[in-house]
Scaffold this active site. Structure first.
Site, PDB file in Angstrom:
ATOM      1  N   GLU A   1      -6.597   4.019  -5.688  1.00 58.32           N
ATOM      2  CA  GLU A   1      -7.887   4.165  -5.013  1.00 58.32           C
ATOM      3  C   GLU A   1      -8.452   5.533  -5.360  1.00 58.32           C
ATOM      4  OE1 GLU A   1      -9.921   4.048  -0.586  1.00 58.32           O
ATOM      5  OE2 GLU A   1      -8.093   5.161  -0.954  1.00 58.32           O
TER       6      GLU A   1
ATOM      7  N   ASP B   1       0.865  -1.177   0.000  1.00 62.44           N
ATOM      8  CA  ASP B   1       0.000   0.000   0.000  1.00 62.44           C
ATOM      9  C   ASP B   1       0.899   1.223   0.000  1.00 62.44           C
ATOM     10  OD1 ASP B   1      -2.399   1.601   0.436  1.00 62.44           O
ATOM     11  OD2 ASP B   1      -3.262  -0.223   1.294  1.00 62.44           O
TER      12      ASP B   1
ATOM     13  N   HIS C   1     -11.070  -3.266   3.784  1.00 59.42           N
ATOM     14  CA  HIS C   1     -10.978  -2.820   5.181  1.00 59.42           C
ATOM     15  C   HIS C   1     -11.773  -1.542   5.448  1.00 59.42           C
ATOM     16  CE1 HIS C   1      -8.292  -0.411   2.892  1.00 59.42           C
ATOM     17  NE2 HIS C   1      -8.129   0.412   3.908  1.00 59.42           N
ATOM     18  N   ASP C   2     -12.341  -0.933   4.414  1.00 56.73           N
ATOM     19  CA  ASP C   2     -13.086   0.316   4.591  1.00 56.73           C
ATOM     20  C   ASP C   2     -14.600   0.137   4.598  1.00 56.73           C
ATOM     21  OD1 ASP C   2     -10.851   1.951   4.763  1.00 56.73           O
ATOM     22  OD2 ASP C   2     -10.727   2.222   2.597  1.00 56.73           O
TER      23      ASP C   2
ATOM     24  N   ASP D   1      -3.122   4.604  -2.155  1.00 59.97           N
ATOM     25  CA  ASP D   1      -4.177   5.126  -1.293  1.00 59.97           C
ATOM     26  C   ASP D   1      -4.635   6.526  -1.722  1.00 59.97           C
ATOM     27  OD1 ASP D   1      -5.589   4.695   1.331  1.00 59.97           O
ATOM     28  OD2 ASP D   1      -4.551   6.545   1.844  1.00 59.97           O
TER      29      ASP D   1
HETATM   30  C1  GLC Z   1      -8.130   5.167   2.151  1.00 64.45           C
HETATM   31  C2  GLC Z   1      -7.908   3.936   2.981  1.00 64.45           C
HETATM   32  C3  GLC Z   1      -8.548   4.142   4.307  1.00 64.45           C
HETATM   33  C4  GLC Z   1      -7.884   5.316   4.964  1.00 64.45           C
HETATM   34  C5  GLC Z   1      -7.927   6.562   4.082  1.00 64.45           C
HETATM   35  C6  GLC Z   1      -6.977   7.580   4.566  1.00 64.45           C
HETATM   36  O1  GLC Z   1      -9.447   5.393   1.873  1.00 64.45           O
HETATM   37  O2  GLC Z   1      -8.374   2.805   2.325  1.00 64.45           O
HETATM   38  O3  GLC Z   1      -8.471   3.025   5.132  1.00 64.45           O
HETATM   39  O4  GLC Z   1      -8.519   5.591   6.180  1.00 64.45           O
HETATM   40  O5  GLC Z   1      -7.546   6.269   2.765  1.00 64.45           O
HETATM   41  O6  GLC Z   1      -5.658   7.117   4.412  1.00 64.45           O
END
Ligand code: GLC
Ligand code: CA
Length: 544
Positions: free
Chosen positions: A249, A90, A321-322, A195
């Site tokens: 992402e 990541d 995980h979100d 991310d």
């Molecule tokens: C992304 C991650 C998440 C995190 C956010 C800030 O959305 O997947 O878990 O809290 O970024 O880093």
């Protein structure tokens, strides 16, 4: 190609301290391989004060002592490679932890080498009253600005206070990012999940956002920003040297914009994690919940399938995980096995790369803790407090039960033994009390389990060109009970039928399918050939 995502803290504890780690991962690599996936994506394993469980990094070139050492990481990497699994890290570069040495230096003043690593601005004044530079809210807690006494300025944090945003407009910061990429790629890592990568270029004027919107009012000024393409191209050059995969992402990125990043030979990313289909039971975020609507889910699926067809590759996923557990959201805990398997077939056979999040393959479900103090996640706690004026504590807790990211972060349920076989010591976070019924060991033995269903689906997908390359067509988009889609390639055809109804319904097939000679290649009910679909029944047909 398919991916397995590890959120390490809750995956498997190998050294008996109640926290998941790389020793636990090492021991489970054969299990991961046995699912039939090709790759592992590690959510952050770096040193972090855990304000956002790893997404607040304090050292980009090391492993969190809770999880092991760099040597142990190399062992995991080598063994994964031996098994034919590639490994993605990541890459979290929109922000660091406020405990990162860069930030500590940056705070000290305006004239040190790290002064411009973050987004600092002077306060605004209304008479005597000191105000932040603009009216943006953070997505995680309060306003998006925090004042630093020593420096006499505010820093921007789009997420938690302990996650200051990096100033990507500073070429030195971009060089740091490239150095971090090289560090892991030189070690042998195969690529990155990046991310909130579409947030890294901010509108330098930092204009006020819509004052009426909570949490995301600054979004138009930091998402898909003016220099994003340029920066992504720079990072792409590094990735190219190593032939590395990049998956970005991209929350709230519309499908047209997404295509500009991920299609064509000059693409700056290989795939994109988009969020459209994760809002079939909510508005923009899980914290604004409504009843699940199948038509909304199907619309999002089909929109991305059609838009990317022949142009780019979709990330197919239902959990990470979100997000809370998908059976509890889009399926049914009552029809647990049936809906868990139906959901698997609803996305694995689409065009793109399937992602499976730890525990999803055994049908883990949401945890329902009694009080907000028992939750860890910063965004959950924030959501609970944000809505305090509108709802009673009880109704907010009900909301948390359906929406919290912590539901995806309970320890993986390996066995029906103590602590669900996750650890020999008391785990860092609560085990879902349903582990006696829902666990991997029990499902290994049961040919009809969710686990073995995932294996069957992934195996079929891997050996079937039509399911890899074939075009996508949806039938009956307005049906509120069934999701029916076809994949076809050079005359070879598959039809996937998924019933989202909690009762028996009549199967409806497209005319040519109804007439055709066909084989049922995968299903989640035994001997099911009649035209009645059971609750959450799924059938995958192949036309002869
Ligand atoms: C992304 C991650 C998440 C995190 C956010 C800030 O959305 O997947 O878990 O809290 O970024 O880093
Ligand atoms: Ca441990």
């Amino acid at each position: 190609m398919s991916f397995y995502q590890i959120w390490i803290r809750s995956f498997a504890d190998g050294n008996g301290d109640g926290i998941g780690d790389l020793y636990g991962v090492y021991d489970r690599l054969d299990y991961i391989k046995s699912l039939g996936v090709d790759a592992i994506w590690f959510s952050p394993v770096y040193p972090s004060p855990n304000a956002d469980y790893g997404y607040d990094i304090s050292d980009y070139r090391n492993i969190h002592p809770d999880y092991g050492t760099l040597d142990q990481f190399r062992k995991v990497l080598d063994r994964a490679h031996e098994l034919g699994l590639i490994v993605l890290m990541d890459l979290v570069i929109n922000h660091t932890s406020d405990e990162h040495p860069w930030f500590k230096e940056s705070c000290k003043g305006k004239d040190n080498p790290y002064s411009d690593y973050y987004i600092w601005r002077d306060p605004r004044f209304k008479g005597e009253q000191m105000l932040p530079p603009n009216n943006w809210y953070s997505q995680f807690e309060g306003l998006a600005w925090e004042y630093c006494e020593t420096r006499g300025q505010y820093y921007l944090h789009v997420f938690a206070k302990k996650q200051p945003d990096l100033n990507m407009d500073n070429p030195k910061v971009r060089e740091e990012v490239k150095g971090i990429m090289r560090f892991w790629l030189d070690m042998g890592v195969d690529g990155f999940r990046e991310d909130v990568i579409t947030y890294i270029s901010k509108n330098p004027a930092l204009p006020d956002g819509n004052p009426l919107l909570p949490m995301i009012n600054g979004l138009p000024h930091y998402k898909d920003g003016p220099r994003l393409m340029e920066y992504l191209q720079e990072f792409r050059e590094v990735a190219r040297e190593y032939n590395a995969i990049q998956i970005g992402e991209a929350p709230f990125t519309p499908v047209k914009t997404a295509a500009t990043y991920i299609s064509g030979p000059d693409r700056v990313l290989d795939m994109m994690i988009q969020f459209d289909h994760m809002t079939a039971d909510c508005i923009m975020t899980e914290y604004v919940w409504h009843r699940f609507m199948l038509t909304k889910l199907k619309k999002a699926f089909t929109k991305w399938q059609n838009a990317m067809n022949g142009r780019a590759w979709n990330c197919l996923y239902l959990e990470n995980h979100d997000h809370p557990r998908v059976i509890s959201r889009y399926g049914s805990e009552k029809f647990w096995r049936e809906s868990g398997t139906c959901l698997a077939a609803s996305y694995i056979f689409q065009q793109g790369c399937p992602f499976i999040y730890q525990g999803q393959e055994i049908g883990m479900t949401n945890i329902r803790l009694r009080s907000i103090d028992q939750y860890n996640d910063v965004s959950t706690i924030n959501a609970y407090h944000t809505f305090r004026r509108h709802r009673s504590p009880e109704s907010r807790m009900r909301w948390i039960h359906v929406s919290s990211r912590d539901s995806a972060r309970t320890p993986v349920q390996w066995t029906d033994g103590k602590y669900a076989g996750f650890s020999t010591a008391k785990p860092w976070f609560r085990v879902n009390p349903n582990y006696k019924r829902i666990n991997a060991a029990a499902q290994e033995k049961d040919p009809d389990s969710i686990l073995n269903f995932y294996r069957r689906c992934l195996a079929l997908r891997k050996e079937t060109e039509t399911l890899i390359w074939g075009s996508y067509k949806e039938y009956y988009p307005r049906s509120r009970k069934h999701y029916v889609y076809e994949r076809s390639y050079l005359g070879d055809r598959y039809l996937i039928v998924c019933s989202f109804a909690a009762k028996e319904t009549k199967e409806r097939l497209p005319a040519d399918w109804a007439k055709a000679e066909k084989d049922l290649v995968i299903g989640n009910y035994p001997f099911s050939t009649s035209d009645i679909l059971h609750p959450y029944e799924t059938r995958v047909y192949h036309m002869r």
